[in-house]
Design an enzyme around this catalytic site. Structure first.
Site, PDB file in Angstrom:
ATOM      1  N   PHE A 148     -52.701 -11.943  39.428  1.00 18.76           N
ATOM      2  CA  PHE A 148     -51.448 -11.437  39.682  1.00 18.76           C
ATOM      3  C   PHE A 148     -51.379 -11.827  41.331  1.00 18.76           C
ATOM      4  O   PHE A 148     -51.253 -10.969  42.358  1.00 18.76           O
ATOM      5  CB  PHE A 148     -51.400  -9.878  39.757  1.00 18.76           C
ATOM      6  CG  PHE A 148     -51.250  -9.285  38.519  1.00 18.76           C
ATOM      7  CD1 PHE A 148     -50.268  -9.256  37.564  1.00 18.76           C
ATOM      8  CD2 PHE A 148     -52.520  -8.807  37.790  1.00 18.76           C
ATOM      9  CE1 PHE A 148     -50.415  -8.682  36.339  1.00 18.76           C
ATOM     10  CE2 PHE A 148     -52.689  -8.330  36.736  1.00 18.76           C
ATOM     11  CZ  PHE A 148     -51.534  -8.091  35.804  1.00 18.76           C
ATOM     12  N   PRO A 149     -51.296 -13.081  41.492  1.00 15.68           N
ATOM     13  CA  PRO A 149     -51.010 -13.577  42.935  1.00 15.68           C
ATOM     14  C   PRO A 149     -49.728 -12.965  43.478  1.00 15.68           C
ATOM     15  O   PRO A 149     -48.862 -13.213  42.722  1.00 15.68           O
ATOM     16  CB  PRO A 149     -50.910 -15.060  42.720  1.00 15.68           C
ATOM     17  CG  PRO A 149     -51.501 -15.549  41.303  1.00 15.68           C
ATOM     18  CD  PRO A 149     -51.177 -14.327  40.483  1.00 15.68           C
ATOM     19  N   HIS A 150     -49.876 -12.517  44.662  1.00 13.78           N
ATOM     20  CA  HIS A 150     -48.501 -11.724  45.059  1.00 13.78           C
ATOM     21  C   HIS A 150     -48.451 -11.680  46.739  1.00 13.78           C
ATOM     22  O   HIS A 150     -49.667 -11.785  47.212  1.00 13.78           O
ATOM     23  CB  HIS A 150     -48.259 -10.460  44.550  1.00 13.78           C
ATOM     24  CG  HIS A 150     -49.712  -9.551  44.696  1.00 13.78           C
ATOM     25  ND1 HIS A 150     -50.724  -9.244  44.062  1.00 13.78           N
ATOM     26  CD2 HIS A 150     -49.810  -8.610  45.922  1.00 13.78           C
ATOM     27  CE1 HIS A 150     -51.562  -8.356  44.750  1.00 13.78           C
ATOM     28  NE2 HIS A 150     -50.829  -8.052  45.956  1.00 13.78           N
ATOM     29  N   GLY A 151     -47.418 -11.583  47.162  1.00 14.96           N
ATOM     30  CA  GLY A 151     -47.437 -11.355  48.616  1.00 14.96           C
ATOM     31  C   GLY A 151     -45.823 -11.554  49.159  1.00 14.96           C
ATOM     32  O   GLY A 151     -45.023 -11.739  48.419  1.00 14.96           O
TER      33      GLY A 151
ATOM     34  N   TYR B 197     -40.967  -4.182  45.241  1.00 18.47           N
ATOM     35  CA  TYR B 197     -42.215  -4.980  45.080  1.00 18.47           C
ATOM     36  C   TYR B 197     -43.246  -4.434  44.341  1.00 18.47           C
ATOM     37  O   TYR B 197     -43.880  -5.029  43.407  1.00 18.47           O
ATOM     38  CB  TYR B 197     -42.561  -5.491  46.612  1.00 18.47           C
ATOM     39  CG  TYR B 197     -43.665  -6.216  46.763  1.00 18.47           C
ATOM     40  CD1 TYR B 197     -44.000  -7.458  46.130  1.00 18.47           C
ATOM     41  CD2 TYR B 197     -44.660  -5.894  47.643  1.00 18.47           C
ATOM     42  CE1 TYR B 197     -45.004  -7.941  46.330  1.00 18.47           C
ATOM     43  CE2 TYR B 197     -45.973  -6.461  47.866  1.00 18.47           C
ATOM     44  CZ  TYR B 197     -45.951  -7.569  47.275  1.00 18.47           C
ATOM     45  OH  TYR B 197     -47.181  -8.562  47.661  1.00 18.47           O
TER      46      TYR B 197
END
Lengths: 162, 112
Positions: free
Chosen positions: A77-80, A126
């Site tokens: 889950f790459p996130h930012g 988010y």
């Protein structure tokens, strides 16, 4: 445990789908390394030589330094958050071969859910969105359906029915 | 986006990530994420600031201390930090390669 209830507002699968765009879903990611996978995924939202591409890619690389977003069971889950992103957006990518993504269990990663948010996420969607994604792929049956989905409609059905 | 502007945006993204890693640590860990590398992010920040012009860095730090976020996007010729009009000339080639600030609030402007 209802993990999407992180901000006090549980998110339904249908609601989560608002953040996905069929054009930002790929079912045959060719990359086999973490760097290439992130680069190919970010290329879906901005041309590789653009400032936006580099800023978002830098942000995702930094997030990986904080701790790998490759969890277990072949999912990452790459996130930012980034100023280069104007609204909450989700990207799905699947690698049939698997990507070496420094996952917690050391296994190759097949399913990527990338969540990008602007700094000013006033609706505070988010974390609930991230929670809903995590919750969905924890289910072995749903995860298996995502591995086999051949189109966006089949992908979306997993979240509608899950 | 010119190189200095790009670094300033990346710096703000990184500062926000460091802040959220602390503020949302419990929530992120509940989701199964590892957020133990804050020190790595601090090192990345130090490397990033080395690439910035000293004046830009000082201005960034001043604006961040005052407003929380030093860089504001521009939409429809408006600074989204203070909602003041931005001169249309800011988009001209005269400013190419330069970091532009809002004349009203002083925030560093990011032109998406």
């Amino acid at each position: 445990m209802v993990r999407s209830d992180l901000a006090g507002v549980p998110m339904k699968g249908e609601e989560l789908l608002r953040f996905f765009d069929p054009k930002l879903c790929i079912f045959d990611l060719k990359a086999t390394t973490k760097d290439d996978a992130l680069r190919d995924i970010v290329s879906l939202i901005a041309p590789p030589n653009s400032g936006t591409h580099q800023v978002v890619l830098d942000m995702l690389h930094n997030r990986e330094q904080l701790g790998s977003t490759g969890v277990v069971k072949g999912v990452a889950f790459p996130h930012g958050r980034s100023l280069a992103v104007s609204k909450l957006m989700a990207i799905f990518a699947r690698s049939n071969r698997g990507v070496a993504f420094d996952s917690m269990d050391g296994e190759p990663t097949h399913l990527f859910f990338v969540l990008l948010a602007p700094p000013q996420d006033r609706a505070n969607l988010y974390l609930p969105a991230l929670g809903r994604l995590v919750e969905t792929v924890q289910d072995d049956v749903l995860r298996d359906r995502l591995m086999k989905a051949a189109s966006y409609e089949e992908f979306a059905a997993v979240f509608r029915e899950g | 986006m010119n190189p200095q502007e790009q670094i300033l945006v990346a710096l703000q993204d990184l500062d926000l990530m460091i802040k959220e890693a602390k503020e949302s640590q419990e929530q992120l860990e509940k989701l199964g994420f590892d957020v133990s590398g804050v020190e790595e992010l601090r090192k990345a920040r130090a490397q990033l600031t080395e690439q910035l012009d000293r004046n830009h860095l000082q201005h960034y730090e001043r604006m961040a201390a005052r407003y929380g976020r030093a860089v504001a996007p521009v939409t429809s010729d408006m600074c989204l930090g203070c909602f003041s009009r931005i001169p249309t000339s800011y988009r001209s080639s005269i400013y190419e390669g330069k970091v532009r600030m809002c004349e009203s609030c002083g925030r560093i402007l990011y032109f998406p």
